[in-house]
Design a protein around this motif. Structure first.
Motif, PDB file in Angstrom:
ATOM      1  N   THR A  35      -9.819   1.886  75.483  1.00 17.09           N
ATOM      2  CA  THR A  35      -9.572   0.451  75.635  1.00 17.09           C
ATOM      3  C   THR A  35     -10.734  -0.191  76.383  1.00 17.09           C
ATOM      4  O   THR A  35     -11.022   0.194  77.522  1.00 17.09           O
TER       5      THR A  35
ATOM      6  N   ARG B 124       2.458   1.731  73.227  1.00 20.64           N
ATOM      7  CA  ARG B 124       1.562   0.580  73.327  1.00 20.64           C
ATOM      8  C   ARG B 124       2.200  -0.575  74.099  1.00 20.64           C
ATOM      9  O   ARG B 124       2.060  -1.736  73.724  1.00 20.64           O
TER      10      ARG B 124
ATOM     11  N   MET C 176      -0.146  -0.008  80.510  1.00 20.78           N
ATOM     12  CA  MET C 176      -1.468   0.528  80.785  1.00 20.78           C
ATOM     13  C   MET C 176      -1.279   1.830  81.569  1.00 20.78           C
ATOM     14  O   MET C 176      -0.417   1.902  82.452  1.00 20.78           O
TER      15      MET C 176
ATOM     16  N   VAL D 123      -2.508  -8.930  80.902  1.00 22.96           N
ATOM     17  CA  VAL D 123      -3.113  -8.333  79.707  1.00 22.96           C
ATOM     18  C   VAL D 123      -2.079  -8.440  78.587  1.00 22.96           C
ATOM     19  O   VAL D 123      -0.938  -7.993  78.745  1.00 22.96           O
ATOM     20  N   HIS D 124      -2.486  -9.061  77.488  1.00 27.99           N
ATOM     21  CA  HIS D 124      -1.601  -9.238  76.337  1.00 27.99           C
ATOM     22  C   HIS D 124      -2.115  -8.379  75.190  1.00 27.99           C
ATOM     23  O   HIS D 124      -3.279  -8.502  74.821  1.00 27.99           O
ATOM     24  N   ILE D 125      -1.269  -7.532  74.644  1.00 31.73           N
ATOM     25  CA  ILE D 125      -1.691  -6.721  73.503  1.00 31.73           C
ATOM     26  C   ILE D 125      -0.636  -6.813  72.411  1.00 31.73           C
ATOM     27  O   ILE D 125       0.541  -6.559  72.658  1.00 31.73           O
TER      28      ILE D 125
ATOM     29  N   ILE E  63     -10.715  -2.264  82.233  1.00 34.97           N
ATOM     30  CA  ILE E  63      -9.710  -2.630  83.223  1.00 34.97           C
ATOM     31  C   ILE E  63      -9.489  -1.426  84.118  1.00 34.97           C
ATOM     32  O   ILE E  63      -9.421  -0.286  83.632  1.00 34.97           O
TER      33      ILE E  63
ATOM     34  N   ARG F 229      -6.204   2.522  80.414  1.00 29.28           N
ATOM     35  CA  ARG F 229      -6.242   2.280  78.972  1.00 29.28           C
ATOM     36  C   ARG F 229      -4.818   1.997  78.513  1.00 29.28           C
ATOM     37  O   ARG F 229      -3.863   2.265  79.241  1.00 29.28           O
ATOM     38  N   LEU F 230      -4.712   1.488  77.299  1.00 23.91           N
ATOM     39  CA  LEU F 230      -3.389   1.243  76.740  1.00 23.91           C
ATOM     40  C   LEU F 230      -2.720   2.584  76.456  1.00 23.91           C
ATOM     41  O   LEU F 230      -3.331   3.472  75.847  1.00 23.91           O
TER      42      LEU F 230
ATOM     43  N   THR G  52      -7.210  -6.160  69.766  1.00 25.13           N
ATOM     44  CA  THR G  52      -5.753  -6.017  69.845  1.00 25.13           C
ATOM     45  C   THR G  52      -5.118  -6.899  70.916  1.00 25.13           C
ATOM     46  O   THR G  52      -3.897  -6.933  71.024  1.00 25.13           O
TER      47      THR G  52
ATOM     48  N   ASP H 108      -0.852   5.054  74.345  1.00 28.42           N
ATOM     49  CA  ASP H 108      -1.015   4.945  72.896  1.00 28.42           C
ATOM     50  C   ASP H 108       0.191   5.319  72.040  1.00 28.42           C
ATOM     51  O   ASP H 108       0.105   5.234  70.813  1.00 28.42           O
TER      52      ASP H 108
END
Lengths: 104, 104, 104, 104, 104
Positions: B46, C37, C40, C91-93, C3, C31-32, B7, C34
């Motif tokens: 993640t 989104r 973090m 961080v790229h999501i 991370i 974590r991302l 992702t 959720d």
């Protein structure tokens, strides 16, 4: 190790070269149902394991994780962290047969 | 191993020297949806994995964890604990196609 | 890898001899988030990792676990299971910047 | 390591050759009950471990996981990730005997 | 690594030969309390770790897991997956002392 039910398989054409020809199974870890303690139930998790024993969908198998997954003759030096090391015939818990491959 | 969806990616300029030039992907582990058992869903976790196969955002990949992450030609001796070992084409569970790269 | 945000440090005077001089950071895995989104969030867990890159409180870092934590020049042969291998810039999501060291 | 109660065993006829003759126990990890802190309770998980000490159903054992499971004389080079390294006589927590093999 | 409180010990007379003479501690992993972020609290888990530093009940220790547990002078080649690598004097998080061995 943990007991898992083989429920499927994965196809991956683009992969690390050494993985060519290795069967990738979808395995779902099982645990003892904790109320009646008379059957195995899914943990709800999904793992992928390499199989070298010819196990198939519906089989209960023993899965070894970590660096030891490389300690079978067919998986030496592979970039894998899970391998099937046995096909389960039966699981006995507190004198009860909680799983039998030939019908419980 | 586990199946994960790619992702995103991570940029880190200051890093251990041997990590220079290695692509760092954000991967989210997926599991079988456990009611209908007809699709894959996110576990909500993640992870970051090294990629050597050219996988990109939206791809489903196979991730190997632990010391075995060092057993691909490009990752030997790296301080990493997760690597992409395959790009998933399809996942079959109980005769059903729960994921197909070319549209399910 | 995962991370983590560096949130503190640990002092331990009595320790295994080889650990002398190694900085011990408190790191909290992220974590991302959720739902949206777009950011973090903490997983609520607390780990201790060795740092060799000079990262400090508030930094987001990449943490490698397991035997691979011994594969940096400064951590060979140490009795450790977690090391910082990079300081995260961004961080790229899904095309979004969910973290940027220089203000997001 | 963790403390586990031996509750059963597994039979697997088709297995990796090197596993022949090794006893496979069902072990359930235990933890300290966290209200009264006076007894051990099941975590609800189910693992399979190799036994070389002759432990049997009802015994509390110490289980070692990971690559170190191969560091007993009988398990070198086996594709296993869990082994019994001791049969527990007693567990003392905060001056209390929370488990005693000879009746608590 | 993780921070754990030493809360007890385990006696096991029947064990793998190489384990003779090694002290087995009950350790409970701690994490930062996540509302006020001003103290450490138990995670509710129970592990067993080998101690070579003379730590005792009530001490907070650093525990290393996995194969690295064998990288202290006293634990080489042992079938163990957790070892105490330091006795914690203090833990600082976001400029606050969340634990101090000499009273906080």
């Amino acid at each position: 190790m943990f007991i898992a039910k083989v429920t499927g398989s994965v196809v991956a054409t683009q992969k690390v070269g050494s993985m060519t020809g290795h069967k990738l199974l979808v395995v779902e870890p099982y645990r003892l149902e904790d109320k009646k303690r008379a059957s195995m139930v899914s943990t709800g998790r999904t793992f992928i394991a390499v199989d070298t024993l010819g196990s198939g969908e519906g089989d209960y198998v023993l899965v070894c994780q970590g660096s030891s997954a490389r300690l079978t003759p067919e998986t030496k030096e592979l970039p894998i962290d899970a391998v099937v090391i046995g096909i389960v015939d039966s699981v006995h818990i507190e004198k009860r047969n909680v799983y039998d491959r030939n019908g419980s």
